[in-house]
Design an enzyme around this catalytic site. Structure first.
Site, PDB file in Angstrom:
ATOM      1  N   THR A 199      20.652   3.247   5.005  1.00 51.94           N
ATOM      2  CA  THR A 199      21.177   2.845   3.701  1.00 51.94           C
ATOM      3  C   THR A 199      20.375   1.691   3.122  1.00 51.94           C
ATOM      4  OG1 THR A 199      23.411   3.566   4.176  1.00 51.94           O
ATOM      5  CG2 THR A 199      23.222   1.720   2.681  1.00 51.94           C
ATOM      6  N   ARG A 227      33.061  13.810   3.509  1.00 49.59           N
ATOM      7  CA  ARG A 227      33.201  12.427   3.989  1.00 49.59           C
ATOM      8  C   ARG A 227      32.528  11.424   3.030  1.00 49.59           C
ATOM      9  NH1 ARG A 227      29.498   8.089   5.514  1.00 49.59           N
ATOM     10  NH2 ARG A 227      30.503   6.861   7.132  1.00 49.59           N
ATOM     11  N   GLY A 229      31.627   7.287   2.846  1.00 50.98           N
ATOM     12  CA  GLY A 229      31.559   6.083   3.675  1.00 50.98           C
ATOM     13  C   GLY A 229      31.906   4.817   2.909  1.00 50.98           C
ATOM     14  N   ASP A 230      31.445   3.709   3.438  1.00 49.71           N
ATOM     15  CA  ASP A 230      31.761   2.396   2.839  1.00 49.71           C
ATOM     16  C   ASP A 230      30.900   2.059   1.636  1.00 49.71           C
ATOM     17  OD1 ASP A 230      29.555   2.360   4.703  1.00 49.71           O
ATOM     18  OD2 ASP A 230      29.522   0.183   4.463  1.00 49.71           O
ATOM     19  N   THR A 250      25.358  -2.215   5.863  1.00 54.39           N
ATOM     20  CA  THR A 250      24.806  -0.978   6.402  1.00 54.39           C
ATOM     21  C   THR A 250      25.289  -0.812   7.834  1.00 54.39           C
ATOM     22  OG1 THR A 250      22.815   0.197   7.111  1.00 54.39           O
ATOM     23  CG2 THR A 250      22.641  -2.198   7.006  1.00 54.39           C
ATOM     24  N   GLY A 251      25.667   0.406   8.187  1.00 55.91           N
ATOM     25  CA  GLY A 251      26.169   0.636   9.540  1.00 55.91           C
ATOM     26  C   GLY A 251      27.200   1.741   9.519  1.00 55.91           C
TER      27      GLY A 251
HETATM   28  N1  ASP Z   1      27.161   2.729   5.865  1.00 55.20           N
HETATM   29  C1  ASP Z   1      26.660   4.046   5.577  1.00 55.20           C
HETATM   30  C2  ASP Z   1      27.810   5.029   5.670  1.00 55.20           C
HETATM   31  O1  ASP Z   1      28.615   4.908   6.580  1.00 55.20           O
HETATM   32  C3  ASP Z   1      25.588   4.490   6.501  1.00 55.20           C
HETATM   33  C4  ASP Z   1      24.396   3.578   6.537  1.00 55.20           C
HETATM   34  O2  ASP Z   1      24.540   2.359   6.509  1.00 55.20           O
HETATM   35  O3  ASP Z   1      23.265   4.107   6.634  1.00 55.20           O
HETATM   36  O4  ASP Z   1      27.863   5.938   4.884  1.00 55.20           O
END
Ligand code: ASP
Length: 334
Positions: A199, A227, A229-230, A250-251
């Site tokens: 991300t 789905r 994400g955050d 990111t995570g």
């Molecule tokens: N945080 C992002 C998600 O869960 C993934 C990422 O950080 O690459 O969608």
């Protein structure tokens, strides 16, 4: 019996005008008192994860460092010429979305059904306005769509076909879904590989002391069932408030949502008066305690920058007024 005020409305108006004027004076004074030191700054990330020196091909490492430097320089020159922090971070993120290196825009990860579904958000710290798109498949630069949602719609988040229709109506560039596909990400779907969150995110403070934060992603490899994400969730993956900080995470997104990570950093600064370093570390510790892998970037209105993470690496960098740009990848570069 005559009531002195009742029969003399002139006094009343004078009274209210005086109160109003003194209130405005107080607001003006507070604004001046709260004004930041005026240092411009930009911080970016290109994802955290299992990024190890011994596994990194040197050509790929150079490409990452170059791309991060270009994004920083581009955004910084906008801030330097008096541009708004939101414009600066959009320029940085657009460059990273267009690069196949990152899990955002072109080069996004694949869903379980072999598609690319993109999420992005942006928040302006001066007025707490925000915009986000989720699950879009045909918008070339999702961050620009998020900005349009913030500035040109009465909503904060639009999803899937509706978001795409809105983006098209705003005149944004639309692409065939195949545009986002790269061999590298397709391979990641078919092989069990090292966990890497690619991300991208950026936070900047401009000459006016306005903070803007944004995040753009393809989400997590092999994601199912629509789905989200955050990254497109304000308060989780992205947050900005001039009084505190701007944030991009990111995570493993599910944990960032459950921890309300972005808002938590801001709240710790606002209510507990922690510094940006202390607040980001506290939330990083909370995520680690939940067994969540990842990292975050944040900066305050004085240009103080924090970039903690609990993985072996995070693509990251910053540039502050009067200093040379800093770009790092591995944990041992801390
Ligand atoms: N945080 C992002 C998600 O869960 C993934 C990422 O950080 O690459 O969608």
């Amino acid at each position: 019996m005559n009531h002195p005020i009742k029969f003399q409305p002139g006094y009343l108006s004078l009274f209210f005008l005086t109160v109003l004027f003194s209130c405005q004076q107080t607001v003006e004074k507070q604004k001046v008192a709260e004004a930041p030191a005026g240092k411009i700054a930009i911080v970016i990330h290109g994802g955290a994860g299992t990024i190890k020196r011994e596994n990194m091909d040197s050509l790929l490492e150079t490409a990452y460092r170059q791309q991060l430097n270009t994004a920083l320089d581009t955004a910084y020159s906008i801030l330097e010429s008096g541009g708004a922090s939101c414009d600066a971070i959009m320029a940085a993120i657009t460059l990273m979305e267009n690069s196949p290196l990152f899990n955002a825009g072109k080069g996004a990860v694949f869903t379980a059904t072999g598609e690319n579904e993109l999420d992005a958000s942006i928040m302006s710290g001066s007025d707490l306005n925000a915009g986000a798109v989720a699950g879009v498949k045909t918008v070339r630069n999702p961050i620009l769509a998020a900005y349009q949602v913030m500035t040109n719609s009465p909503h904060v988040m639009l999803a899937r076909e509706g978001a795409e229709q809105f983006a098209e109506e705003q005149g944004l560039q639309m692409v065939d879904p195949n545009y986002f596909k790269t061999d590298r990400r397709e391979e990641q779907l078919t092989r069990i590989i090292k966990k890497e969150y690619g991300t991208v995110g950026a936070v900047a403070v401009d000459q006016q002391g306005n903070i803007c934060a944004a995040t753009s992603t393809g989400g997590m490899t092999n994601k199912k069932w629509g789905r989200i994400g955050d990254s497109p969730i304000i308060g989780a993956g992205t947050y900005a408030n001039n009084k505190t900080c701007g944030f991009s995470g990111t995570g493993h997104g599910e944990y960032y949502i459950r921890a309300a990570a972005g808002h938590d950093v801001s709240a710790l600064m606002e209510y507990k008066e922690l510094s940006v370093h202390e607040a980001t570390q506290a939330v990083m510790d909370k995520l680690s305690a939940m067994n969540a892998a990842g990292g975050m970037i944040a900066l305050d209105n004085k240009g103080n920058v924090a970039m903690p993470f609990n993985t072996s690496g995070m693509y990251r960098g910053y540039k502050r007024e009067g200093e040379t740009a800093v770009v790092k990848i591995f944990a041992d570069e801390r």
